[in-house]
Design an enzyme around this catalytic site. Sequence first.
Site, PDB file in Angstrom:
ATOM      1  N   LYS A 116       1.425  -1.478  -0.204  1.00  8.31           N
ATOM      2  CA  LYS A 116      -0.074  -0.279  -0.148  1.00  8.31           C
ATOM      3  C   LYS A 116       0.816   1.453  -0.177  1.00  8.31           C
ATOM      4  O   LYS A 116       0.682   2.357  -0.503  1.00  8.31           O
ATOM      5  CB  LYS A 116      -0.890  -0.305   1.446  1.00  8.31           C
ATOM      6  CG  LYS A 116      -1.853  -1.153   0.813  1.00  8.31           C
ATOM      7  CD  LYS A 116      -2.318  -1.255  -0.357  1.00  8.31           C
ATOM      8  CE  LYS A 116      -3.263  -2.721  -0.620  1.00  8.31           C
ATOM      9  NZ  LYS A 116      -3.394  -3.136  -1.771  1.00  8.31           N
ATOM     10  N   GLY A 163      -8.455  -3.756   1.623  1.00  5.29           N
ATOM     11  CA  GLY A 163      -9.404  -4.124   2.079  1.00  5.29           C
ATOM     12  C   GLY A 163     -10.474  -3.876   4.161  1.00  5.29           C
ATOM     13  O   GLY A 163     -10.334  -4.739   4.747  1.00  5.29           O
ATOM     14  N   GLY A 164      -8.764  -3.021   4.468  1.00  2.00           N
ATOM     15  CA  GLY A 164      -9.776  -2.711   5.920  1.00  2.00           C
ATOM     16  C   GLY A 164      -8.949  -3.196   6.915  1.00  2.00           C
ATOM     17  O   GLY A 164      -9.063  -2.916   8.094  1.00  2.00           O
ATOM     18  N   LYS A 200      -3.962  10.959   6.470  1.00  2.00           N
ATOM     19  CA  LYS A 200      -6.010  11.859   7.220  1.00  2.00           C
ATOM     20  C   LYS A 200      -6.787  10.952   7.152  1.00  2.00           C
ATOM     21  O   LYS A 200      -7.016  10.701   5.945  1.00  2.00           O
ATOM     22  CB  LYS A 200      -5.753  13.756   6.520  1.00  2.00           C
ATOM     23  CG  LYS A 200      -6.758  14.330   7.098  1.00  2.00           C
ATOM     24  CD  LYS A 200      -6.361  15.242   8.217  1.00  2.00           C
ATOM     25  CE  LYS A 200      -7.362  15.762   8.572  1.00  2.00           C
ATOM     26  NZ  LYS A 200      -7.228  16.354   9.995  1.00  2.00           N
ATOM     27  N   TYR A 201      -7.464  11.066   8.294  1.00  2.00           N
ATOM     28  CA  TYR A 201      -9.003  10.285   8.368  1.00  2.00           C
ATOM     29  C   TYR A 201      -9.898  10.860   7.931  1.00  2.00           C
ATOM     30  O   TYR A 201     -10.040  12.605   8.544  1.00  2.00           O
ATOM     31  CB  TYR A 201      -9.248  10.275   9.490  1.00  2.00           C
ATOM     32  CG  TYR A 201     -10.366   8.947   9.991  1.00  2.00           C
ATOM     33  CD1 TYR A 201     -11.725   9.456  10.477  1.00  2.00           C
ATOM     34  CD2 TYR A 201     -10.206   8.090   9.525  1.00  2.00           C
ATOM     35  CE1 TYR A 201     -12.954   8.415  10.887  1.00  2.00           C
ATOM     36  CE2 TYR A 201     -11.812   6.692   9.383  1.00  2.00           C
ATOM     37  CZ  TYR A 201     -12.845   7.665  10.066  1.00  2.00           C
ATOM     38  OH  TYR A 201     -13.988   6.705  10.007  1.00  2.00           O
ATOM     39  N   HIS A 234     -15.902  -4.206   5.676  1.00  2.00           N
ATOM     40  CA  HIS A 234     -15.809  -3.937   4.410  1.00  2.00           C
ATOM     41  C   HIS A 234     -15.919  -4.932   3.297  1.00  2.00           C
ATOM     42  O   HIS A 234     -14.985  -5.568   2.468  1.00  2.00           O
ATOM     43  CB  HIS A 234     -14.041  -4.094   4.887  1.00  2.00           C
ATOM     44  CG  HIS A 234     -13.328  -2.873   5.710  1.00  2.00           C
ATOM     45  ND1 HIS A 234     -13.649  -1.594   5.124  1.00  2.00           N
ATOM     46  CD2 HIS A 234     -13.539  -3.056   6.813  1.00  2.00           C
ATOM     47  CE1 HIS A 234     -13.164  -1.256   6.188  1.00  2.00           C
ATOM     48  NE2 HIS A 234     -12.776  -1.775   6.933  1.00  2.00           N
ATOM     49  N   ASN A 288      -6.766  -2.560  -7.514  1.00  2.00           N
ATOM     50  CA  ASN A 288      -6.560  -3.452  -7.478  1.00  2.00           C
ATOM     51  C   ASN A 288      -6.437  -3.784  -8.618  1.00  2.00           C
ATOM     52  O   ASN A 288      -7.049  -3.916  -9.631  1.00  2.00           O
ATOM     53  CB  ASN A 288      -8.180  -3.780  -6.920  1.00  2.00           C
ATOM     54  CG  ASN A 288      -8.786  -3.638  -5.627  1.00  2.00           C
ATOM     55  OD1 ASN A 288      -8.015  -3.841  -4.625  1.00  2.00           O
ATOM     56  ND2 ASN A 288      -9.502  -3.131  -5.436  1.00  2.00           N
ATOM     57  N   ARG A 290      -6.491  -6.490 -10.479  1.00  2.00           N
ATOM     58  CA  ARG A 290      -7.576  -8.237 -10.967  1.00  2.00           C
ATOM     59  C   ARG A 290      -9.584  -7.294 -11.358  1.00  2.00           C
ATOM     60  O   ARG A 290      -9.385  -6.407 -11.274  1.00  2.00           O
ATOM     61  CB  ARG A 290      -8.040  -9.266 -10.142  1.00  2.00           C
ATOM     62  CG  ARG A 290      -8.813  -8.210  -8.640  1.00  2.00           C
ATOM     63  CD  ARG A 290      -9.124  -8.852  -7.216  1.00  2.00           C
ATOM     64  NE  ARG A 290     -10.108  -8.470  -6.782  1.00  2.00           N
ATOM     65  CZ  ARG A 290     -10.727  -6.981  -5.958  1.00  2.00           C
ATOM     66  NH1 ARG A 290      -8.751  -7.026  -5.912  1.00  2.00           N
ATOM     67  NH2 ARG A 290     -11.339  -6.627  -4.712  1.00  2.00           N
ATOM     68  N   ARG A 336     -25.038  -7.989  -4.017  1.00  2.00           N
ATOM     69  CA  ARG A 336     -24.651  -9.614  -3.798  1.00  2.00           C
ATOM     70  C   ARG A 336     -25.440 -10.290  -3.104  1.00  2.00           C
ATOM     71  O   ARG A 336     -25.832  -9.656  -2.014  1.00  2.00           O
ATOM     72  CB  ARG A 336     -23.391  -9.054  -3.590  1.00  2.00           C
ATOM     73  CG  ARG A 336     -22.224  -8.029  -3.857  1.00  2.00           C
ATOM     74  CD  ARG A 336     -21.601  -8.522  -3.481  1.00  2.00           C
ATOM     75  NE  ARG A 336     -20.121  -7.942  -3.591  1.00  2.00           N
ATOM     76  CZ  ARG A 336     -18.669  -7.468  -3.813  1.00  2.00           C
ATOM     77  NH1 ARG A 336     -18.183  -8.385  -3.133  1.00  2.00           N
ATOM     78  NH2 ARG A 336     -17.854  -6.494  -4.298  1.00  2.00           N
TER      79      ARG A 336
HETATM   80  C1  MV4 Z   1      -9.915   5.634   4.838  1.00  2.00           C
HETATM   81  C2  MV4 Z   1     -10.861   5.778   5.026  1.00  2.00           C
HETATM   82  C3  MV4 Z   1     -10.660   6.939   5.602  1.00  2.00           C
HETATM   83  N1  MV4 Z   1      -9.553   7.759   5.626  1.00  2.00           N
HETATM   84  N2  MV4 Z   1      -8.579   5.981   5.181  1.00  2.00           N
HETATM   85  C4  MV4 Z   1     -11.396   0.602   4.447  1.00  2.00           C
HETATM   86  C5  MV4 Z   1     -10.774  -0.570   3.375  1.00  2.00           C
HETATM   87  C6  MV4 Z   1      -9.653   0.502   2.800  1.00  2.00           C
HETATM   88  N3  MV4 Z   1     -10.303   0.428   0.861  1.00  2.00           N
HETATM   89  C7  MV4 Z   1      -9.590   1.737   2.667  1.00  2.00           C
HETATM   90  N4  MV4 Z   1     -10.291   1.650   4.126  1.00  2.00           N
HETATM   91  C8  MV4 Z   1     -10.836   2.790   4.485  1.00  2.00           C
HETATM   92  N5  MV4 Z   1      -9.615   3.746   4.472  1.00  2.00           N
HETATM   93  C9  MV4 Z   1      -8.732   7.145   5.142  1.00  2.00           C
HETATM   94  N6  MV4 Z   1      -7.400   8.277   4.816  1.00  2.00           N
HETATM   95  C10 MV4 Z   1     -11.783   4.340   5.640  1.00  2.00           C
HETATM   96  C11 MV4 Z   1     -11.789   3.561   5.035  1.00  2.00           C
HETATM   97  C12 MV4 Z   1     -13.205   2.728   5.019  1.00  2.00           C
HETATM   98  C13 MV4 Z   1     -14.075   2.355   3.957  1.00  2.00           C
HETATM   99  C14 MV4 Z   1     -13.192   2.516   2.806  1.00  2.00           C
HETATM  100  C15 MV4 Z   1     -14.228   2.162   1.555  1.00  2.00           C
HETATM  101  C16 MV4 Z   1     -14.980   1.491   1.885  1.00  2.00           C
HETATM  102  C17 MV4 Z   1     -16.010   1.185   3.000  1.00  2.00           C
HETATM  103  C18 MV4 Z   1     -15.006   1.471   4.176  1.00  2.00           C
HETATM  104  C19 MV4 Z   1     -15.235   1.439   5.536  1.00  2.00           C
HETATM  105  C20 MV4 Z   1     -14.598   1.734   6.852  1.00  2.00           C
HETATM  106  C21 MV4 Z   1     -13.596   2.760   6.526  1.00  2.00           C
END
Ligand code: MV4
Length: 447
Positions: A116, A163-164, A200-201, A234, A288, A290, A336
């Site tokens: 990642k 994938g979380g 950053k969240y 996820h 991804n 794939r 799904r």
């Molecule tokens: C994040 C996020 C918030 N902020 N990154 C979850 C799996 C992976 N694809 C990355 N994910 C996330 N990354 C930042 N900086 C929130 C998530 C996330 C999420 C992302 C997409 C679809 C569903 C999710 C469910 C929880 C958290």
Amino acid sequence: MVSKILIANRGEIALRVLRACKELGIPTVAVHSTADADAMHVRLADESVCIGPPPSRESYLNIHQIVAACEITGADAVHPGYGFLSENAKFADILDAHGITFIGPTADHIRIMGDKITAKKTAQELGIPVVPGSDGEVKPEQALEVARKIGFPVLIKATAGGGGRGMKVAKSEADLDEAISTARAEAAAAFGNDAVYMEKYLGKPRHIEIQVVGDGEGNAVHLGERDCSLQRRHQKVWEEANSPALNVEQRMKIGQICADAMKKLKYRGAGTIEFLYENGEFYFIEMNTRLQVEHPITEAITGIDLVHEQIRVASGRGLSVTQDEITFSGHAIECRINAEDPRTFVPSPGTITHFHAPGGLGVRVDSGAYAGYKIPPYYDSLIGKLIVHGRTRVECMMRLRRVLDEFVVDGIKTTLPLFRDLVSNQDIANGDYDIHWLEHYLAENPA
Ligand code: MV4
């Protein structure tokens, strides 16, 4: 060469890939575990090879067995589907070493995007907008300085994750040490690699992904976006193309950025570039390498068969379309259908006693299930995908409501009742949801 394709997968995706091969007149080899001997793709393939007992690691993940099946049948190409070995760079290398065509990206591109941190650095170098964050791995002693620079709340992510898995939020300095140590411990346990990075969240984003296909020689196209925000732990549940949140200008802009990036990378095959979308901005999170489960909604609005494109590219025949020839028509939604309780998502294996798939204009059901099919408990619970297309999102939702009422799967619990609730929900009707919406809905609407 691609003169006989071995499909190294099972279930609905194996059947889907087989259909594309048959349309191209390419002979097929199905592989199966002893639990899948009666599977539909085995029945329809030109040849089949039992590759082991039910456990995935002894069958669908067993590289030796799959290569042996190629040797036995003379298959000179392998389609990995999704999951299993589809993003295993070592598998791609081993096939190359045996002169067998891996229908997918190069092993190097699989590796780059599988890590990642290198994925994010590569995306940034290619001009793709990324989430603000650390410059690579963050060691515990650096965490506070890095977090202060990014600004709280921050998200700690496992480098080897995806994938979380292995993610921890730190809302303030007081939470940081524990978030870091917990994330590192979980990453070490899950992936054997405790490296973490920081971002950053983003609190209320949508999950929007861009479909791309490249020919490996510098040509690449995008096929628009899919909105995959409706997820539970996820696991995607309901996906849409187009996203209700984007307009044409946004679609074309982010799509072109992704296509141009794939041209620079000389990417080969189908790929999906995942973004979080918040306040009108896109933030790359992962790529991804794939074909995705939800690819049929892109096929529905573009009319392009993505597996045909994968096979063409693997055969050295290049893409069948230029960007200008790709048009987006209407709206598509995928539900799904899992053999799970519709509220608790507890798996519900067993035997299907009655299976009636709906039909009609704009209705596609990708499933290998049938009346009498015994769902094996060894694999994931997906038994099929319902894909509905309409000229508009309103028409698509009307059709989806009719189709969900028509769909019959008796003998096991499925997620169908959940979709019957969602298709009548006002937020869903308004396209007004983010990545947290479904978990909040399920918490507020228990069985
Ligand atoms: C994040 C996020 C918030 N902020 N990154 C979850 C799996 C992976 N694809 C990355 N994910 C996330 N990354 C930042 N900086 C929130 C998530 C996330 C999420 C992302 C997409 C679809 C569903 C999710 C469910 C929880 C958290």
